[in-house]
Scaffold this motif. Structure first.
Motif, PDB file in Angstrom:
ATOM      1  N   SER A  17       0.851  -1.191   0.000  1.00 17.44           N
ATOM      2  CA  SER A  17       0.000   0.000   0.000  1.00 17.44           C
ATOM      3  C   SER A  17       0.886   1.241   0.000  1.00 17.44           C
ATOM      4  N   PRO A  18       0.376   2.339  -0.591  1.00 15.97           N
ATOM      5  CA  PRO A  18       1.181   3.567  -0.630  1.00 15.97           C
ATOM      6  C   PRO A  18       1.581   4.062   0.760  1.00 15.97           C
ATOM      7  N   GLY A  19       0.798   3.744   1.758  1.00 16.48           N
ATOM      8  CA  GLY A  19       1.103   4.188   3.111  1.00 16.48           C
ATOM      9  C   GLY A  19       2.370   3.578   3.688  1.00 16.48           C
ATOM     10  N   LEU A  20       2.828   2.489   3.097  1.00 23.61           N
ATOM     11  CA  LEU A  20       4.049   1.839   3.580  1.00 23.61           C
ATOM     12  C   LEU A  20       5.285   2.210   2.758  1.00 23.61           C
ATOM     13  N   ALA A  21       5.144   3.166   1.828  1.00 19.81           N
ATOM     14  CA  ALA A  21       6.241   3.517   0.929  1.00 19.81           C
ATOM     15  C   ALA A  21       7.471   4.055   1.659  1.00 19.81           C
ATOM     16  N   ARG A  22       7.288   4.642   2.835  1.00 23.82           N
ATOM     17  CA  ARG A  22       8.425   5.186   3.582  1.00 23.82           C
ATOM     18  C   ARG A  22       8.749   4.358   4.824  1.00 23.82           C
ATOM     19  N   ASP A  23       8.150   3.191   4.912  1.00 21.85           N
ATOM     20  CA  ASP A  23       8.324   2.343   6.092  1.00 21.85           C
ATOM     21  C   ASP A  23       9.492   1.385   5.878  1.00 21.85           C
TER      22      ASP A  23
END
Length: 140
Positions: A17-23
């Motif tokens: 998911s895009p929300g995990l792109a910086r994780d």
């Protein structure tokens, strides 16, 4: 032969998911599957294409394009219901709809074949490409 069996290996590494792109931690968890890289029909998987995301397989020789092997490539394309599109490197695309199913690059010390994992004849195509593109000194 069948389509490639490595779909789950590739899917496990994709951004869920895009929300995990910086994780970073999520990324490090996903790439743990790279500890063991699979092979298909004896050809080692190198990884996936940067922009296309297709699995890349190493050929055991360098590909240098010439009249003979481009004609052979076109013949293999016809066998698989494809045509060859010559861009920076050759792409095999289905005659019916133009979907790209394979590409062969030649700019390293070994040839690389990129394959669409969901293509029903992907493994068979990989084997045929390896056969027809092999330099004569390798075939013997």
């Amino acid at each position: 032969m069948t389509k490639l069996s490595i779909g789950p290996w590739i899917a496990a590494q994709k951004l869920p998911s895009p929300g995990l792109a910086r994780d970073r931690a999520a990324f490090l968890e996903r790439v743990k599957v790279r500890a063991e890289s699979p092979s298909v029909a004896g050809f080692p998987l190198l990884g996936t294409g940067g922009s296309c995301g297709k699995p890349a397989f190493a050929l055991p020789y360098r590909v240098t394009w010439d009249e003979e092997n481009t004609l052979a490539l076109e013949e293999v394309a016809r066998e698989f219901g494809c045509f060859v599109e010559y861009g920076v490197y050759p792409h095999l695309k289905l005659e019916d709809g133009g979907q790209e199913v394979a590409a062969v690059q030649d700019w390293s010390t070994f040839g690389t074949v990129y394959l669409r994992p969901g293509y029903e004849r992907a493994e068979e195509l990989l084997v045929r490409l390896a056969e027809v593109l092999a330099p004569q000194s390798v075939v013997a």
